[in-house]
Every structure is written in structure tokens, then in C-alpha cells.
Design an enzyme around this catalytic site. Sequence first.
Site, PDB file in Angstrom:
ATOM      1  CD  GLU A   1     -31.912  42.757  -7.697  1.00 35.11           C
ATOM      2  OE1 GLU A   1     -31.864  41.797  -8.544  1.00 35.11           O
ATOM      3  OE2 GLU A   1     -32.105  43.884  -8.147  1.00 35.11           O
TER       4      GLU A   1
ATOM      5  CE1 TYR B   1     -38.632  43.929 -10.024  1.00 38.90           C
ATOM      6  CE2 TYR B   1     -39.737  45.995  -9.273  1.00 38.90           C
ATOM      7  CZ  TYR B   1     -39.849  44.513  -9.799  1.00 38.90           C
ATOM      8  OH  TYR B   1     -41.285  44.144 -10.161  1.00 38.90           O
TER       9      TYR B   1
ATOM     10  CB  CYS C   1     -33.351  51.126 -18.554  1.00 36.72           C
ATOM     11  SG  CYS C   1     -33.972  49.380 -18.379  1.00 36.72           S
TER      12      CYS C   1
ATOM     13  CB  CYS D   1     -22.992  54.250 -32.103  1.00 40.48           C
ATOM     14  SG  CYS D   1     -21.849  54.056 -30.862  1.00 40.48           S
TER      15      CYS D   1
ATOM     16  CG  ASP E   1     -33.775  51.241 -11.474  1.00 48.02           C
ATOM     17  OD1 ASP E   1     -34.199  51.247 -12.801  1.00 48.02           O
ATOM     18  OD2 ASP E   1     -32.547  51.456 -10.959  1.00 48.02           O
TER      19      ASP E   1
ATOM     20  CB  CYS F   1     -15.462  51.670 -29.829  1.00 43.74           C
ATOM     21  SG  CYS F   1     -16.914  52.080 -28.729  1.00 43.74           S
TER      22      CYS F   1
ATOM     23  CB  CYS G   1     -19.936  48.626 -35.306  1.00 37.60           C
ATOM     24  SG  CYS G   1     -20.530  48.529 -33.375  1.00 37.60           S
TER      25      CYS G   1
END
Length: 452
Positions: A336, A315, A408, A80, A381, A160, A77
Site C-alpha cells: 500500500e 493496494y 469499485c 441517492c 483491490d 438522510c 441532494c
Amino acid sequence: MKKKDIIEFEVDKMEFGGTSVTLIGNREVHMKGGISGQRVKAAVKRTRSGKADVKIIELLENSPIETEETCKHFNECGGCTILSVPYEKQLEIKEKQVMDLFLKQDLFGFQFLGIQGSPEDKLYRNKMEYTFGDEMKDGPLTLGLHKKGKHIDILTVDGCVLVDQDFTTVLTSSVEFFNEKQLPYYKGMNHKGYLRNLVVRKGVNTKELMVNIVTSSQVDFDMNEYKEMLLKLETEAEIVSILHTVNDGLADAVQCDELRVLHGRDYIQEEILGLKFKISPFSFFQTNTKGAEELYTMTREFIGDHADKVVFDLYSGTGTIGQVMAGAASKVYGIEIIEEAVVAANENAKLNGLTNCEFVAGDVTKTVKKLKHKPDLIIVDPPRPGVHKDAIRDISGFGSKEIVYISCNPKTLVLDLVEFRNYGYEVEKVKCMDMFPNTPHVETVVKLKKVR
């Protein structure tokens, strides 16, 4: 070293985002994936002055730091990629990667508060987007995630470790149901077929479950039988929403041409730090609920008390951050571009009895100019690509004494911070929050102060 050569080497440095760099002779070898200390066989894709890009063909030997038990799908997969590394070591790696990105841009002299781990490093995801397909050509129907490095092959990820049993129950029951019905899955190559995606969302704190089956309109199939099957399942959370999304778009993405409510309502509710939020099938919400509570608490600490001040939440999505901050501000404006998210944000503010929050639909660059008030504090953000240069100019133009930037993607974050520095903002403090254990990603919170 030339194109199509097969080489063997030991992986050296892991870089942010799931890539690695290894020095072979005087050449930097860049590879997607790889854990420091692994021995791999790879094919050379291209070479240029002092650099080469390679693709891993075979893992020859595990790294000494891979001591953690993995799931049965690991290495097949594409999810991860660092599940085999103990969690404390993962945090150490991510912390160093983020700091390296800051130092590359000559960003230093700030207070670095380290990295905070997720409250749960397994079973933490509240949303999964599965794809219908097959594991091998003309094989039985599968439903799950893409195999590592494959655009077509789909693996049914019933083992998972990122999701709890409710997700696995819905996943396995759905693939069995549609296998029996012998319905064709949608093939992106010729745009023919019916079954496209299954999206499962869960209110972790409210114990509410949403199941959204996504198909094309190419087959006339009555989904009521599927709905009845789901309602008979034994799940920890209550299934309060069963939806059928019709998507005839050509892109390999979940989009909505028509939404049919098969059962219950078209949203679930979640609670974060005492506030309630409606989550629609297509609205953004942090995928790690317990981690989000830590992230927003951290952000609130960075902001401090602004009880008599105006806060801009740029955002703003469905308004989670703005509303969490509302108790420490006189007024919160959220901006937004996605109108559906703004509608949800204003509904959520009403749901929570917050009269000092107002969310506006529009492009940040254009909309900030139209607001009547000037901000005392700005929260930014943005999505993964970061903030547009024009928006940075306009945001800086407000002259806010403080900016809190939640990112992020630290790669675009550091570039944006350099731009903010050009407008007189310096980094005061930085802290990382691991919202995505066992993956190469991390959130970073930065406080900027106006110095000139």
C-alpha cells in the site's frame, strides 16, 4: 440541435456511473443523471458528430419504475440518485450495466454469478463527510451535502436515509451549536473562514462513534465547549473519539495539518468476520460494514483454500482483505502506498494475532519487484482509476496461477482485464456486490486464471 438549445425528451438507457444515453434522431444524447422513462427538459452544452452533451434543467415527469418512497431531500441532494427505484430493480439495472461493460470489451465465456444485494439498503453507511456552508447566499449556516449540480450551496441533510439516527443527532446538534457561535464557514473562493467539515465514523458492530471537526487556523476558538455538548448527546453508539483537525490546505478536501484529540482516542474499532480493526480518522475502510462482510466472504469463496501458499494483497489499505484471507494462506504480503494505512494494517494484524501477515509501504509497481517470495495467488483491490499498465505488466510477470480483482469501478476494471488478457490471463468467474444501494455504484469481484 446546437449549443444552448432547450430540448425535451424521454430518458432511454441508464449507463454505469450515473449517466444516461438517449437516441434522438441519429444523435446520442449524453446526460449526467436520468432514470429510464423519465421525461426531462435539458440544455445542450455541446454537440459533435452524432453526439450531444446536455444538462438537465427540469424533471417534467417521473419514470414508471420510480415507485419507491424517497426522503425529503431527494432531487435536491446529489447523493441517492436512484432512491426512487425499488431495490430489486436497482440490482437488476446495475447487473445489466456491468455486463454491458464486459461485452463492450469482448469479455465473455466466463461464469457470471449475478449480483448480491446489500444486507441493508438503508441506514448502511458507517462514515459521512459533511461540509459547512449556506443553502443560499448570505443565508444561515448549513452543514451537510452539496446540492445536486451545485459547487457552493450546502443542504443540511437531517432526513438522510443512508445513515442512522446517531449521524443525524451529531449533524443537527453541530449546526445548531456553530450557528449560535456565529463562526464563519470557510469559503473556497477566497480561502477565508473557519468551519470546513464534520466527519462522523461509526463502528457498526462495536457501537463506537468518532466525531472529527475540521477547521482552518484562522479563528482561535476553544473547542472544549463543543466537546462537552457532544458528550451530552443521547446516541446509540458511545462517542469514544472527538477530534479537531486543522486544515489550511487550499483544496476542497479533508486533509490534516494538525490533529488535536479533544476526547478519548484517535481511532475507533470495528469487527469484521471475527477480526478487529483500528480505524483512524483518515484511513480507508469500506463504508458499508455489513456489505463488507458479504464482499470479503465472497472473495474468500473465490480464493478457496491456499493453506500452503503465498498470497499478495495489492493496494491493501488498512489490510482488511489480507487479514480476512490470512486463515487460508501460509503467508500474506500487503502493499500500500499510504504509509499511515500500512502502519494501521500491521497494528491490526498484531491485534488479531496474525503472524503470517506482513504489510509494506510503497508503490505497487516498484515494490512487487523487491519481494523475496513469488505469489501463488494475487489479490488486487485498486482505487477508482484502476491498475497502472506498468503494474499490470509486473503483476502478470510473477506468473501467479490465479488473480482475484476487486473493483469499485467496473469501467476501469474491464480495461484492466483486457490488459491482463494480453499477458495470458482469462476471466474465470464474476460476481457483483452492491455496497452502495440507492446510488449508481457497485463493487465487482473477478477471478482470473493463467491460461498461457
